[in-house]
Design an enzyme around this catalytic site. Structure first.
Site, PDB file in Angstrom:
ATOM      1  N   GLN A  37       6.318 -25.213   5.129  1.00 52.06           N
ATOM      2  CA  GLN A  37       6.532 -25.491   6.222  1.00 52.06           C
ATOM      3  C   GLN A  37       8.156 -25.479   6.721  1.00 52.06           C
ATOM      4  O   GLN A  37       8.841 -25.232   5.919  1.00 52.06           O
ATOM      5  CB  GLN A  37       5.949 -27.138   6.523  1.00 52.06           C
ATOM      6  N   TYR A  67       5.749 -48.034  10.616  1.00 53.97           N
ATOM      7  CA  TYR A  67       4.805 -47.145   9.822  1.00 53.97           C
ATOM      8  C   TYR A  67       4.599 -47.370   8.266  1.00 53.97           C
ATOM      9  O   TYR A  67       3.561 -47.690   7.765  1.00 53.97           O
ATOM     10  CB  TYR A  67       4.884 -45.680  10.316  1.00 53.97           C
ATOM     11  N   GLN A  68       5.801 -47.313   7.837  1.00 55.86           N
ATOM     12  CA  GLN A  68       5.621 -47.399   6.250  1.00 55.86           C
ATOM     13  C   GLN A  68       5.265 -48.786   5.770  1.00 55.86           C
ATOM     14  O   GLN A  68       4.214 -48.848   4.721  1.00 55.86           O
ATOM     15  CB  GLN A  68       7.160 -47.217   5.606  1.00 55.86           C
ATOM     16  N   ASP A 143      -1.332 -29.960  -4.083  1.00 58.41           N
ATOM     17  CA  ASP A 143      -1.831 -30.440  -2.948  1.00 58.41           C
ATOM     18  C   ASP A 143      -2.696 -31.346  -3.233  1.00 58.41           C
ATOM     19  O   ASP A 143      -3.184 -31.618  -4.571  1.00 58.41           O
ATOM     20  CB  ASP A 143      -3.031 -29.296  -2.618  1.00 58.41           C
ATOM     21  N   GLY A 144      -2.801 -32.576  -2.462  1.00 62.99           N
ATOM     22  CA  GLY A 144      -3.442 -33.979  -2.844  1.00 62.99           C
ATOM     23  C   GLY A 144      -4.921 -33.725  -3.241  1.00 62.99           C
ATOM     24  O   GLY A 144      -5.533 -34.616  -4.056  1.00 62.99           O
ATOM     25  N   ASP A 161      -0.543 -40.650   3.070  1.00 67.70           N
ATOM     26  CA  ASP A 161       0.539 -40.523   3.902  1.00 67.70           C
ATOM     27  C   ASP A 161       0.815 -39.184   4.430  1.00 67.70           C
ATOM     28  O   ASP A 161       1.585 -38.364   4.239  1.00 67.70           O
ATOM     29  CB  ASP A 161       1.754 -41.233   3.392  1.00 67.70           C
ATOM     30  N   SER A 163       1.019 -35.815   7.144  1.00 69.45           N
ATOM     31  CA  SER A 163       1.464 -35.321   8.555  1.00 69.45           C
ATOM     32  C   SER A 163       0.338 -34.909   9.260  1.00 69.45           C
ATOM     33  O   SER A 163      -1.137 -34.892   8.718  1.00 69.45           O
ATOM     34  CB  SER A 163       2.357 -34.056   8.481  1.00 69.45           C
ATOM     35  N   ASP A 164       0.183 -34.284  10.343  1.00 68.34           N
ATOM     36  CA  ASP A 164      -0.777 -34.086  11.153  1.00 68.34           C
ATOM     37  C   ASP A 164      -1.523 -32.687  10.799  1.00 68.34           C
ATOM     38  O   ASP A 164      -0.817 -32.100  10.154  1.00 68.34           O
ATOM     39  CB  ASP A 164      -0.463 -33.833  12.714  1.00 68.34           C
TER      40      ASP A 164
END
Lengths: 258, 258
Positions: A37, A67-68, A143-144, A161, A163-164
């Site tokens: 990215q 947020y956190q 990758d999760g 957690d 990203s979009d």
């Protein structure tokens, strides 16, 4: 009505058409492309340092705590003994920073796909990346969804957690590296790696902008988990100023308002 | 980072420096200057029709209900018998629309300083301005603070649906017509016109952006009212995506969490 926003960063995405958030830029500190990215960090005039991934605001120093803290302590404080926890994503370190504050957490696993996000935050946003200083963290790169598939560990808490799922960088629906974390299969994989009574908490998008995605994920989760709920917090630099969390528990004694 | 937002409306204000919200414009429907302020209404691509006063978003068709319902029903549903109510401001008609839904409300007084806002909304945003169709409304034109000073009526509920005290139109701190509704004297005037057990609810700005103003107003109110509280709702097109309400009650039995 036209306006030239020179000297500002403007966030647009096909995930929230017709609206945009802008922050005034003091100085661009980093701009690089990782294998996965586009990573950018800038110093803003009023929100401190800002992390962008694929052109989308991930965190600002001024409002990231909202947020956190919420994505971390909603599940941790709903569990009687959250000893072993997994964080998927969260390459800025903020969730790991919060995790370390909970007295019952003993083992923290962390899986982030993009090592360059971690490196960028360690260099430019140490107030979040200090989360990596904890020697108890077992770190994995990848990758999760694949990590969950392959690990033999089981967890009391899994926090995603992410990203979009869709990039803001171009005016088309490009997938981001987080895309694998927003589908039914992923929620199934998490269930298989939860201990009895385990709880998961996932970034759950904005209720004004993504109600269809939220409804779909919650309906899917209700087939698998006895308790499914949605929570939210106010984060002024996120689109619409609000972001939600999807919470699922294997402990059916947890209060289920639906 | 520069971006030319041609064909978009961009909201900036000295009340929220370094950040801006933009909405894509489909068509400008009205632009006029009243005796008090600049009034603009446009059709947006994704939020329906949008009302701007002095360059600040007051309401969009898509998200106005979140604001109107909350500022109305927080006080009305906290009162056992809210028969006689006053709305100061709210020239779009949305609060009056909501008021009419409460079965115990018998008399509605309304005081708006700018008749041209009412006329503009009646012409272009009937989904809000339908609030004026109620034949029980007693309408007054003028400054809300002066109205409270002079009226001999007393109310169960007073709602102050004000725009911001500072204009977004120029890069200096110009006062808006709502400026008289954000000071200690105004809160004192409201108290004098409340019936026993009366409740007031005022637009209370954003907790991320205006915590000093909110703290000051709440401290002032606590000297006058036995119960003072702050509530909020999420409105994606307001700055920071959140807006608050200051609630004060003369009924000390009402739950006071502070």
């Amino acid at each position: 009505m036209d306006r030239n926003l020179n000297g500002w960063f403007t966030e647009m995405s096909p995930m929230w058409p017709g609206q945009a958030t802008s922050l005034k830029v003091k100085e661009i500190l980093l701009h690089k492309k990782s294998k996965f990215q586009d990573i950018k960090i800038f110093e803003s005039t009023d929100y401190g340092r800002v992390l962008l991934l694929d052109g989308i605001i991930q965190a600002t120093e001024r409002d990231e705590a909202a947020y956190q803290e919420m994505i971390t302590f909603l599940p941790l404080n709903s569990h009687p003994n959250p000893e072993k926890v997994l964080v998927v994503g969260g390459g800025d370190g903020g969730v790991l920073r919060e995790m370390a504050k909970h007295p019952k957490v003993k083992e923290i696993y962390h899986c982030e796909i993009d090592e360059e996000v971690i490196a960028a935050c360690k260099e430019f946003i140490p107030s979040m990346a200090c989360g990596f200083d904890n020697p108890n963290i077992k770190s994995f790169t990848g990758d999760g969804a694949a990590f969950l598939e392959n690990t033999e560990e089981k967890f009391d808490i899994i926090i995603t957690d992410a990203s979009d799922p869709v990039s803001g960088r171009r005016r088309c629906r490009n997938r981001t590296p987080a895309n694998t974390l927003f589908n039914d299969e992923y929620y199934g994989k998490m269930k298989a790696k939860l201990r009895p009574g385990g709880i998961l908490c996932c970034q759950g998008e904005n209720m004004w902008l993504h109600s269809e995605l939220i409804s779909h994920l919650m309906e899917t989760c209700r087939k698998e988990y006895p308790v499914v709920d949605y929570a939210y917090t106010c984060v002024p630099t996120y689109p619409g100023g609000q972001i939600g969390f999807i919470l699922c528990s294997l402990n059916k004694e947890l209060n289920n308002i639906y």
